[in-house]
Design an enzyme around this catalytic site. Structure first.
Site, PDB file in Angstrom:
ATOM      1  N   GLN A  62      16.549  -2.342 -13.586  1.00  0.00           N
ATOM      2  CA  GLN A  62      17.642  -1.898 -13.312  1.00  0.00           C
ATOM      3  C   GLN A  62      17.569  -1.377 -14.960  1.00  0.00           C
ATOM      4  O   GLN A  62      16.906  -2.234 -15.872  1.00  0.00           O
ATOM      5  CB  GLN A  62      18.248  -3.315 -13.521  1.00  0.00           C
ATOM      6  N   ARG A  75      24.524 -12.101 -29.604  1.00  0.00           N
ATOM      7  CA  ARG A  75      24.342 -12.263 -28.645  1.00  0.00           C
ATOM      8  C   ARG A  75      22.621 -12.746 -27.797  1.00  0.00           C
ATOM      9  O   ARG A  75      21.707 -12.273 -28.348  1.00  0.00           O
ATOM     10  CB  ARG A  75      23.816 -10.835 -27.533  1.00  0.00           C
ATOM     11  N   HIS A  78      19.286 -15.658 -24.734  1.00  0.00           N
ATOM     12  CA  HIS A  78      19.581 -16.217 -22.653  1.00  0.00           C
ATOM     13  C   HIS A  78      18.086 -16.085 -22.302  1.00  0.00           C
ATOM     14  O   HIS A  78      17.458 -15.054 -22.666  1.00  0.00           O
ATOM     15  CB  HIS A  78      20.594 -14.569 -22.573  1.00  0.00           C
ATOM     16  N   LYS A  88      11.661  -7.970 -20.374  1.00  0.00           N
ATOM     17  CA  LYS A  88      12.986  -6.741 -20.661  1.00  0.00           C
ATOM     18  C   LYS A  88      12.084  -5.786 -22.166  1.00  0.00           C
ATOM     19  O   LYS A  88      10.813  -6.611 -22.046  1.00  0.00           O
ATOM     20  CB  LYS A  88      13.853  -7.253 -21.255  1.00  0.00           C
ATOM     21  N   TYR A 148      18.062  -2.398 -22.874  1.00  0.00           N
ATOM     22  CA  TYR A 148      17.199  -2.395 -21.874  1.00  0.00           C
ATOM     23  C   TYR A 148      16.836  -2.082 -20.775  1.00  0.00           C
ATOM     24  O   TYR A 148      17.587  -2.334 -19.793  1.00  0.00           O
ATOM     25  CB  TYR A 148      16.900  -3.615 -22.422  1.00  0.00           C
ATOM     26  N   LYS A 185      30.974 -18.296 -23.712  1.00  0.00           N
ATOM     27  CA  LYS A 185      29.079 -18.472 -23.406  1.00  0.00           C
ATOM     28  C   LYS A 185      28.162 -19.595 -24.011  1.00  0.00           C
ATOM     29  O   LYS A 185      27.846 -20.512 -23.957  1.00  0.00           O
ATOM     30  CB  LYS A 185      29.350 -18.196 -22.095  1.00  0.00           C
ATOM     31  N   ASP A 186      28.103 -18.335 -24.994  1.00  0.00           N
ATOM     32  CA  ASP A 186      27.442 -18.680 -25.806  1.00  0.00           C
ATOM     33  C   ASP A 186      27.126 -19.656 -27.081  1.00  0.00           C
ATOM     34  O   ASP A 186      26.306 -20.264 -27.743  1.00  0.00           O
ATOM     35  CB  ASP A 186      26.618 -17.928 -26.851  1.00  0.00           C
TER      36      ASP A 186
END
Length: 203
Positions: A62, A75, A78, A88, A148, A185-186
């Site tokens: 992906q 960001r 994660h 990644k 990425y 959420k972060d």
């Protein structure tokens, strides 16, 4: 810097990629060739064969592409857990970021340590973050675009994270005294010391 290739390399298409370890060996910094002339440039940004020869035998499934409109957009941090844990390979096509990888492999000699590097369109470099690391980045310029590749698809049920401002990690984000721009959420992720064991170090 755009480097003019020799006539022979132009004819044969001899593109190279330099892959070097970071301070934490499993995190790699990649420097692809970038050849230019009066028309623009050409760069081979990924080659499975060349990566495999360098010890990175990867199957990506992906590609992701993000735009951050403002500098100081942060960001992270994660990661995804098994069975959807991700390697990644990240690069910047416009602008610049400060990219961070944190070792969260229990038993690793660098557990809880982090590395940070500028990745940018100007430098034309990339960073490889393997499974077992939490990852995040902070934009250094407005309108920064990041692309990425990942080795497992996105899985909301497998998504996890650690606090970007974990005081024990003490990551030196390039934001000065300013507050970063975060997603909701972060702001809720736990500190590393409160994280369950998701990954174990394998020598």
């Amino acid at each position: 810097m755009i480097i003019e290739p020799s006539a022979k390399s132009k004819m044969l298409g001899l593109f190279t990629v330099k892959i070097e370890p970071s301070i934490i060996d499993d995190v790699k910094i990649i420097w692809p060739d970038k050849f230019g002339d009066h028309r623009g440039f050409f760069s081979e940004t990924f080659s499975s064969e060349k990566f495999k020869r360098s010890g990175l035998d990867l199957t990506f499934c992906q590609d992701n592409h993000s735009l951050s409109e403002k500098a100081r957009t942060l960001r992270g941090l994660h990661f995804q857990i098994n069975p959807y844990a991700q390697d990644k390979l990240l690069r910047v096509t416009r602008g610049a970021i400060y990219d961070v990888a944190v070792d969260i492999r229990v038993g690793s000699p660098t557990f809880g340590k982090w590395v940070g590097y500028e990745i940018s369109a100007k430098l034309w470099n990339q960073i490889f973050i393997p499974v077992g690391f939490a990852h995040g980045f902070c934009t250094l310029e407005d309108n920064t675009e990041v692309m990425y590749k990942v080795t497992a698809p996105y899985s909301p049920e497998s998504e996890r994270g650690i606090a970007w401002n974990d005081d024990e990690l003490a990551i030196e984000w390039p934001i000065g005294s300013n507050a970063p721009i975060l997603s909701e959420k972060d702001t809720y992720y736990p500190q590393l010391r409160n994280l369950p064991t998701f990954f174990k170090y394998e020598f």
